[in-house]
Design an enzyme around this catalytic site. Structure first.
Site, short mmCIF file in Angstrom:
data_model
loop_
_atom_site.label_atom_id
_atom_site.label_comp_id
_atom_site.label_asym_id
_atom_site.label_seq_id
_atom_site.Cartn_x
_atom_site.Cartn_y
_atom_site.Cartn_z
N GLU A 110 -14.03 6.02 -2.96
CA GLU A 110 -12.97 6.97 -2.56
C GLU A 110 -12.66 7.95 -3.70
OE1 GLU A 110 -12.07 6.90 0.48
OE2 GLU A 110 -12.13 4.83 1.20
N HIS A 112 -4.61 2.81 -3.59
CA HIS A 112 -4.96 2.53 -2.19
C HIS A 112 -5.20 1.03 -2.03
CE1 HIS A 112 -7.12 2.27 1.57
NE2 HIS A 112 -8.17 1.80 0.95
N HIS A 117 -4.97 -2.48 1.21
CA HIS A 117 -4.97 -2.84 2.64
C HIS A 117 -3.76 -3.72 2.95
CE1 HIS A 117 -9.63 -2.32 2.19
NE2 HIS A 117 -8.97 -1.17 2.15
N GLU A 141 17.09 0.29 2.65
CA GLU A 141 16.47 0.90 1.47
C GLU A 141 15.31 1.84 1.81
OE1 GLU A 141 18.84 0.34 -1.23
OE2 GLU A 141 16.90 0.68 -2.16
N HIS A 185 -6.78 0.57 8.76
CA HIS A 185 -7.45 0.42 7.45
C HIS A 185 -6.44 0.03 6.36
CE1 HIS A 185 -10.40 2.33 4.30
NE2 HIS A 185 -9.66 1.39 3.77
O1 2HA Z 1 -12.55 0.25 -2.30
O2 2HA Z 1 -10.76 0.01 0.09
O3 2HA Z 1 -11.42 2.25 1.35
C1 2HA Z 1 -12.78 -0.24 -1.02
C2 2HA Z 1 -11.89 0.43 -0.06
C3 2HA Z 1 -12.40 1.60 0.64
ZN ZN Z 2 -9.76 0.75 1.82
#
Ligand code: 2HA
Ligand code: ZN
Length: 284
Positions: free
Chosen positions: A113, A136, A138, A166, A207
């Site tokens: 990414e 980023h 999940h 909050e 995702h």
């Molecule tokens: O790095 O999360 O979106 C792996 C991921 C790709």
């Molecule tokens: Zn990801």
């Protein structure tokens, strides 16, 4: 001199990646993190010849010359702290791509990414020059809620504001959401950046989520709050008693805590601002 792998910025990053894994936000090799290095971080960075050079098209001009600490493609956040020089690296952005100047041993390279990280930094720096971190992961509740919410920013944000007082204070700009897109592509990077013009958090449906901010703690806290509110919302949304905070309640919270909610998300038609001001005066 402190070795770069023992510097505070690297310690902060490895604490973050481990904490995120402990929260269940980064299964297997999920997630990626980057941070623009400041002068004080660079003092600890050895200035040897570039280890490797790579070409990337359409590098955002404002990023050229910046040094970025970034996680490696395929790194596992559970044990990144034990493989710092392999699973982390520093790149110097050039007009044609980037030079690897530290880390990424064993032929590792930056996250898939990378392009999203470069564009996201460029966009957020335009809005606030203190924003130098992109995270980023999940986070499961944020992702699960994207399966049942409509994929527009207001539909995703409002229930989160309503279930946890909050929320509106922590993310008054709301949460941007993209419909499902292929990860690691130019398209997902460009669409993410569109969202980052208005807010600091973007959910990628089915995702995960990303946050941008001043430091790792800032981004961690943003995601933690969204994920918790999403969990509360999903646990209670079928209950008949559940309504949550009204627009007027939320407006009052904004006034007391002095935050500006995203324009167009709340409707104060039933009660004028003067009345809200009265409530606040009574509270004081
Ligand atoms: O790095 O999360 O979106 C792996 C991921 C790709
Ligand atoms: Zn990801």
């Amino acid at each position: 001199m402190v070795l770069f792998e023992q510097s505070s910025i690297v310690k902060e990053l490895t604490t973050l990646t481990y904490d995120m894994w402990s929260k269940g936000w980064d299964e297997y090799n999920g997630g990626n993190v980057s941070c623009i290095l400041r002068d004080e971080d660079l003092e600890q960075l050895p200035r040897d010849e570039p280890i490797k050079q790579a070409t990337v098209e359409d590098i955002p001009f404002s990023m050229v010359g910046k040094y970025i600490l970034i996680t490696a493609s395929g790194s596992h956040f559970r044990n990144l702290k034990d493989h710092i020089k392999r699973d982390l690296g520093v790149i110097k952005v050039t007009e044609k791509g980037y030079d690897i100047v530290w880390g990424f041993l064993e032929n590792r390279r930056p996250t898939s990414e990378l392009y999203m990280h470069l564009l996201a930094h460029a966009q957020r720096l335009e809005i606030d020059f203190n924003h130098r971190v992109v995270v980023h992961n999940h986070a499961p509740n944020a992702a699960a809620y994207s399966l049942i919410s409509d994929h527009d920013d207001k539909s995703y944000t409002l229930p989160l504001w309503r279930v946890l007082t909050e929320s509106i204070v922590v993310f008054p700009d709301g949460v941007g959401i993209l419909p499902w897109e292929l990860p690691g592509t130019l398209d997902i990077a460009l669409h993410t950046v569109e969202k980052l013009r208005k807010c600091r958090l973007v959910v990628w449906a089915f995702h995960g989520i990303l946050a941008t901010g001043r430091d790792f703690q800032d981004c961690f806290g943003l995601i933690e709050t969204v994920d918790k509110a999403a969990m509360i919302h999903m646990k209670t949304r079928t209950s008949r008693q559940y309504e949550g905070l009204s627009d007027d309640d939320l407006y009052a919270v904004c006034q007391v805590l002095k935050v500006q909610p995203r324009e167009g998300f709340l409707d104060f038609s039933k009660r004028g601002q003067n009345e809200v001001k009265n409530i606040i005066t009574n509270l004081q």
